[in-house]
Write a protein that holds these residues in place. Structure first.
Motif, short mmCIF file in Angstrom:
data_model
loop_
_atom_site.label_atom_id
_atom_site.label_comp_id
_atom_site.label_asym_id
_atom_site.label_seq_id
_atom_site.Cartn_x
_atom_site.Cartn_y
_atom_site.Cartn_z
N VAL A 7 57.25 23.27 31.75
CA VAL A 7 57.13 23.04 30.30
C VAL A 7 55.72 23.40 29.82
N PHE A 8 54.70 22.92 30.50
CA PHE A 8 53.33 23.20 30.07
C PHE A 8 52.97 24.67 30.24
N ALA A 9 53.47 25.31 31.30
CA ALA A 9 53.20 26.73 31.50
C ALA A 9 53.78 27.56 30.36
N ILE A 10 55.00 27.23 29.96
CA ILE A 10 55.63 27.96 28.86
C ILE A 10 54.91 27.66 27.54
N LEU A 11 54.63 26.38 27.29
CA LEU A 11 53.96 26.01 26.04
C LEU A 11 52.57 26.64 25.91
N LEU A 12 51.86 26.74 27.01
CA LEU A 12 50.52 27.32 26.97
C LEU A 12 50.58 28.84 26.90
N SER A 13 51.61 29.44 27.46
CA SER A 13 51.74 30.90 27.42
C SER A 13 51.93 31.42 26.00
N LEU A 14 52.63 30.65 25.19
CA LEU A 14 52.91 31.10 23.83
C LEU A 14 51.64 31.34 23.00
N GLY A 57 50.33 34.97 34.47
CA GLY A 57 50.08 34.21 35.69
C GLY A 57 50.70 32.82 35.66
N LEU A 58 50.63 32.16 34.51
CA LEU A 58 51.25 30.85 34.38
C LEU A 58 52.77 30.94 34.55
N LEU A 59 53.35 31.97 33.96
CA LEU A 59 54.81 32.11 34.05
C LEU A 59 55.25 32.52 35.46
N LEU A 104 44.80 21.11 27.05
CA LEU A 104 46.18 21.54 27.28
C LEU A 104 46.28 22.43 28.50
N SER A 105 45.29 23.30 28.70
CA SER A 105 45.35 24.20 29.86
C SER A 105 45.04 23.48 31.17
N ALA A 106 44.43 22.31 31.09
CA ALA A 106 44.20 21.53 32.31
C ALA A 106 45.49 20.92 32.84
N ALA A 107 46.47 20.71 31.95
CA ALA A 107 47.73 20.09 32.37
C ALA A 107 48.47 20.94 33.41
N PRO A 108 48.71 22.25 33.18
CA PRO A 108 49.40 23.00 34.23
C PRO A 108 48.57 23.12 35.51
N LEU A 109 47.26 23.07 35.37
CA LEU A 109 46.42 23.11 36.57
C LEU A 109 46.67 21.87 37.43
#
Length: 116
Positions: A7-14, A57-59, A104-109
């Protein structure tokens, strides 16, 4: 935690994709803001490439976690640099957006590391 990472990877990719596109097409609002901050237009393609690479990279990290973790680290550093640029230019009013994107980007990390 894996679903939360997705979820966070997709939300941050947008926003990364939207922002990268805005830099490539030299959106007038983005260009004005970046110029006011002291970032020359010659940097736009490189910054857009970093944003696209972070999003990709996130995706891909959904399927191969080490790349997702590395991308998330890069995105955190990218937005930390954006925050520093705003603060260095004295743009306190513009600082909350990159500050929020750092968090927000720390969350997927964190989620990527914890779901390996």
């Amino acid at each position: 935690m894996f679903i939360a990472y997705i979820v966070f990877a997709i939300l941050l990719s947008l926003p990364l994709l939207v922002s990268g596109r805005a830099k490539l097409i030299r959106d007038p609002e983005v260009t004005a803001t970046m110029t006011r901050l002291g970032v020359g237009t010659r940097w736009f393609p490189a910054l857009a490439a970093l944003e696209f690479a972070g999003a990709l990279g996130l995706l891909i990290g959904i399927f191969w976690r080490p790349l997702g973790i590395a991308a998330a680290m890069g995105v955190v550093l990218y937005f930390a640099g954006a925050l520093a640029t705003h603060l260095r230019a004295g743009d306190v009013k513009g600082a909350p957006v990159p500050a929020m994107l750092v968090l927000l980007s720390a969350a997927p990390l964190v989620l990527g590391i914890n779901s390996v």
